[in-house]
Design a protein around this motif. Structure first.
Motif, PDB file in Angstrom:
ATOM      1  N   ARG A 216       0.845  -1.200   0.000  1.00  0.00           N
ATOM      2  CA  ARG A 216       0.000   0.000   0.000  1.00  0.00           C
ATOM      3  C   ARG A 216       0.881   1.252   0.000  1.00  0.00           C
ATOM      4  O   ARG A 216       0.569   2.260   0.638  1.00  0.00           O
ATOM      5  N   LEU A 217       1.968   1.202  -0.730  1.00  0.00           N
ATOM      6  CA  LEU A 217       2.939   2.284  -0.663  1.00  0.00           C
ATOM      7  C   LEU A 217       2.355   3.611  -1.138  1.00  0.00           C
ATOM      8  O   LEU A 217       2.594   4.657  -0.526  1.00  0.00           O
ATOM      9  N   SER A 218       1.599   3.594  -2.232  1.00  0.00           N
ATOM     10  CA  SER A 218       1.045   4.856  -2.734  1.00  0.00           C
ATOM     11  C   SER A 218       0.048   5.453  -1.739  1.00  0.00           C
ATOM     12  O   SER A 218       0.001   6.672  -1.540  1.00  0.00           O
ATOM     13  N   TRP A 219      -0.748   4.590  -1.099  1.00  0.00           N
ATOM     14  CA  TRP A 219      -1.677   5.062  -0.065  1.00  0.00           C
ATOM     15  C   TRP A 219      -0.909   5.658   1.115  1.00  0.00           C
ATOM     16  O   TRP A 219      -1.285   6.710   1.652  1.00  0.00           O
ATOM     17  N   ASN A 220       0.152   4.991   1.523  1.00  0.00           N
ATOM     18  CA  ASN A 220       0.916   5.469   2.675  1.00  0.00           C
ATOM     19  C   ASN A 220       1.594   6.804   2.385  1.00  0.00           C
ATOM     20  O   ASN A 220       1.726   7.651   3.281  1.00  0.00           O
ATOM     21  N   ARG A 221       2.034   7.007   1.154  1.00  0.00           N
ATOM     22  CA  ARG A 221       2.628   8.298   0.793  1.00  0.00           C
ATOM     23  C   ARG A 221       1.595   9.418   0.875  1.00  0.00           C
ATOM     24  O   ARG A 221       1.873  10.500   1.404  1.00  0.00           O
ATOM     25  N   ALA A 222       0.416   9.156   0.339  1.00  0.00           N
ATOM     26  CA  ALA A 222      -0.645  10.164   0.412  1.00  0.00           C
ATOM     27  C   ALA A 222      -1.042  10.430   1.863  1.00  0.00           C
ATOM     28  O   ALA A 222      -1.255  11.582   2.268  1.00  0.00           O
ATOM     29  N   LYS A 223      -1.114   9.369   2.646  1.00  0.00           N
ATOM     30  CA  LYS A 223      -1.481   9.503   4.062  1.00  0.00           C
ATOM     31  C   LYS A 223      -0.429  10.298   4.831  1.00  0.00           C
ATOM     32  O   LYS A 223      -0.762  11.118   5.706  1.00  0.00           O
ATOM     33  N   THR A 224       0.843  10.088   4.519  1.00  0.00           N
ATOM     34  CA  THR A 224       1.921  10.826   5.178  1.00  0.00           C
ATOM     35  C   THR A 224       1.784  12.326   4.938  1.00  0.00           C
ATOM     36  O   THR A 224       1.916  13.144   5.864  1.00  0.00           O
ATOM     37  N   VAL A 225       1.505  12.701   3.695  1.00  0.00           N
ATOM     38  CA  VAL A 225       1.324  14.119   3.363  1.00  0.00           C
ATOM     39  C   VAL A 225       0.088  14.669   4.068  1.00  0.00           C
ATOM     40  O   VAL A 225       0.097  15.796   4.591  1.00  0.00           O
ATOM     41  N   PHE A 226      -0.978  13.886   4.086  1.00  0.00           N
ATOM     42  CA  PHE A 226      -2.216  14.271   4.771  1.00  0.00           C
ATOM     43  C   PHE A 226      -1.936  14.634   6.231  1.00  0.00           C
ATOM     44  O   PHE A 226      -2.319  15.711   6.717  1.00  0.00           O
ATOM     45  N   HIS A 227      -1.247  13.773   6.946  1.00  0.00           N
ATOM     46  CA  HIS A 227      -0.987  14.014   8.368  1.00  0.00           C
ATOM     47  C   HIS A 227       0.029  15.140   8.581  1.00  0.00           C
ATOM     48  O   HIS A 227      -0.058  15.874   9.574  1.00  0.00           O
ATOM     49  N   TYR A 228       0.960  15.287   7.651  1.00  0.00           N
ATOM     50  CA  TYR A 228       1.924  16.384   7.797  1.00  0.00           C
ATOM     51  C   TYR A 228       1.217  17.732   7.669  1.00  0.00           C
ATOM     52  O   TYR A 228       1.499  18.672   8.437  1.00  0.00           O
ATOM     53  N   LEU A 229       0.297  17.840   6.713  1.00  0.00           N
ATOM     54  CA  LEU A 229      -0.436  19.096   6.554  1.00  0.00           C
ATOM     55  C   LEU A 229      -1.335  19.370   7.754  1.00  0.00           C
ATOM     56  O   LEU A 229      -1.506  20.529   8.158  1.00  0.00           O
ATOM     57  N   ILE A 230      -1.893  18.326   8.343  1.00  0.00           N
ATOM     58  CA  ILE A 230      -2.670  18.510   9.573  1.00  0.00           C
ATOM     59  C   ILE A 230      -1.779  19.102  10.665  1.00  0.00           C
ATOM     60  O   ILE A 230      -2.188  20.006  11.408  1.00  0.00           O
ATOM     61  N   SER A 231      -0.542  18.602  10.758  1.00  0.00           N
ATOM     62  CA  SER A 231       0.386  19.118  11.773  1.00  0.00           C
ATOM     63  C   SER A 231       0.749  20.577  11.530  1.00  0.00           C
ATOM     64  O   SER A 231       1.220  21.268  12.441  1.00  0.00           O
ATOM     65  N   LYS A 232       0.502  21.053  10.301  1.00  0.00           N
ATOM     66  CA  LYS A 232       0.785  22.445   9.952  1.00  0.00           C
ATOM     67  C   LYS A 232      -0.492  23.289   9.933  1.00  0.00           C
ATOM     68  O   LYS A 232      -0.561  24.326   9.268  1.00  0.00           O
ATOM     69  N   LYS A 233      -1.505  22.814  10.666  1.00  0.00           N
ATOM     70  CA  LYS A 233      -2.740  23.573  10.899  1.00  0.00           C
ATOM     71  C   LYS A 233      -3.656  23.656   9.681  1.00  0.00           C
ATOM     72  O   LYS A 233      -4.484  24.566   9.577  1.00  0.00           O
ATOM     73  N   VAL A 234      -3.534  22.705   8.754  1.00  0.00           N
ATOM     74  CA  VAL A 234      -4.493  22.613   7.657  1.00  0.00           C
ATOM     75  C   VAL A 234      -5.593  21.653   8.101  1.00  0.00           C
ATOM     76  O   VAL A 234      -5.308  20.511   8.482  1.00  0.00           O
ATOM     77  N   SER A 235      -6.841  22.097   8.062  1.00  0.00           N
ATOM     78  CA  SER A 235      -7.949  21.295   8.570  1.00  0.00           C
ATOM     79  C   SER A 235      -8.117  20.008   7.768  1.00  0.00           C
ATOM     80  O   SER A 235      -8.142  20.029   6.530  1.00  0.00           O
ATOM     81  N   LYS A 236      -8.262  18.890   8.479  1.00  0.00           N
ATOM     82  CA  LYS A 236      -8.433  17.614   7.790  1.00  0.00           C
ATOM     83  C   LYS A 236      -9.766  17.526   7.068  1.00  0.00           C
ATOM     84  O   LYS A 236      -9.934  16.682   6.169  1.00  0.00           O
ATOM     85  N   SER A 237     -10.715  18.394   7.428  1.00  0.00           N
ATOM     86  CA  SER A 237     -12.008  18.391   6.742  1.00  0.00           C
ATOM     87  C   SER A 237     -11.894  18.889   5.305  1.00  0.00           C
ATOM     88  O   SER A 237     -12.797  18.679   4.497  1.00  0.00           O
ATOM     89  N   ARG A 238     -10.778  19.518   4.982  1.00  0.00           N
ATOM     90  CA  ARG A 238     -10.560  20.035   3.627  1.00  0.00           C
ATOM     91  C   ARG A 238      -9.876  19.016   2.724  1.00  0.00           C
ATOM     92  O   ARG A 238      -9.764  19.234   1.518  1.00  0.00           O
ATOM     93  N   MET A 239      -9.402  17.914   3.313  1.00  0.00           N
ATOM     94  CA  MET A 239      -8.537  16.998   2.571  1.00  0.00           C
ATOM     95  C   MET A 239      -9.081  15.577   2.569  1.00  0.00           C
ATOM     96  O   MET A 239      -9.702  15.136   3.535  1.00  0.00           O
ATOM     97  N   THR A 240      -8.816  14.873   1.486  1.00  0.00           N
ATOM     98  CA  THR A 240      -8.956  13.419   1.430  1.00  0.00           C
ATOM     99  C   THR A 240      -7.673  12.878   0.797  1.00  0.00           C
ATOM    100  O   THR A 240      -6.869  13.645   0.261  1.00  0.00           O
TER     101      THR A 240
END
Length: 267
Positions: A216-240
């Motif tokens: 699931r490498l491609s999924w994990n890469r997308a998920k990593t970016v998702f969580h990094y942006l959350i850590s930078k105060k980007v709301s997770k409700s804006r992202m999938t």
């Protein structure tokens, strides 16, 4: 089809969703050198192509189904190298050749092929895949620009991954920090994060994450970016996020396929 014609056949067609043109050169049995007529055809290809519009070229060599794997991998590599050497000798910029690979033999079921002779003839070949600049289609950008529309894609060359890894590099983090600042200014912008992989066999749709051992490498890469942006105060409700596996190569080389893209879903 006469064998003399088949040996110099230079065909044009398109493959996969990116519509990449392919030029094919056919070889004689157990040979990797070229006849004068074949050399002339390659020369004409170089004359007729507008190299200023070429992003890159990928060269793949193949063999028919006879012989063992080791020998055919060597022969297919020799065929690919023959074409590369001729292209460079004729003045083509070698830096644009991003992939040079022998694929070995093309296995066929001899009892199910209608014309085995012609099938083997077509499999003794080298494919030149030509990727033109800005060939990714409308609505594909390399930065978060103003006036984006729903469906637009943003591909950033600075956000790339190591082989088999979903961990962010230091350069990727710096780029994502910049993106986070942009997204904080444009709070109505929603988007999907798409992960990609390179270098996986065609029978698999995704790569293996060397840390989790999951395919699931491609999924994990997308998920990593998702969580990094959350850590930078980007709301997770804006992202999938989703993983796209190996379905959408850019044609610029393996490094650039270990990437993520952003697709605008709401303005």
């Amino acid at each position: 089809m006469k064998i003399t014609l088949a040996l110099i056949l230079f065909s044009f067609y398109t493959v996969n969703a990116q519509q990449k043109p392919v030029e094919t050169i056919y070889f004689e049995f157990d040979k990797y050198d070229l006849t004068e007529k074949q050399i002339s055809v390659v020369s004409n290809f170089i004359k007729n192509i507008d190299t200023s519009k070429v992003e890159s070229i990928q060269i793949y060599g193949y063999c028919d189904d006879r012989g063992n794997d080791e020998y055919n991998f060597r022969l297919s590599n020799n065929r690919a190298n023959t074409i590369q050497n001729l292209l460079v000798k004729k003045g083509f910029n070698q830096s644009k050749i991003v992939i040079l690979e022998g694929k070995g033999r093309v296995v066929v079921k001899t009892d199910t092929v209608e014309n085995l002779y012609e099938t083997r003839l077509r499999n003794r070949r080298v494919d030149l895949i030509v990727v033109k600049k800005n060939s990714f289609g409308k609505g594909v950008y390399t930065s978060f620009k103003d006036n984006l529309k729903v469906g637009d894609k943003i591909y950033l060359e600075s956000i790339l991954f190591d082989i088999g890894s979903a961990k962010l590099t230091s350069n990727s983090k710096k780029e994502l920090d910049k993106i986070a600042l942009i997204l904080q200014k444009h709070r109505s912008l929603n988007f999907e994060i798409r992960g990609h992989v390179c270098c996986t066999p065609e029978i698999y749709s995704d790569g293996i994450d060397r840390d989790t051992k999951e395919r699931r490498l491609s999924w994990n890469r997308a998920k990593t970016v998702f969580h990094y942006l959350i850590s930078k105060k980007v709301s997770k409700s804006r992202m999938t996020y989703i993983g796209c596996g190996n379905r959408y190569p850019l044609g610029k080389g393996d490094n650039y396929d270990r990437r993520v893209e952003f697709v605008i879903t709401k303005i």
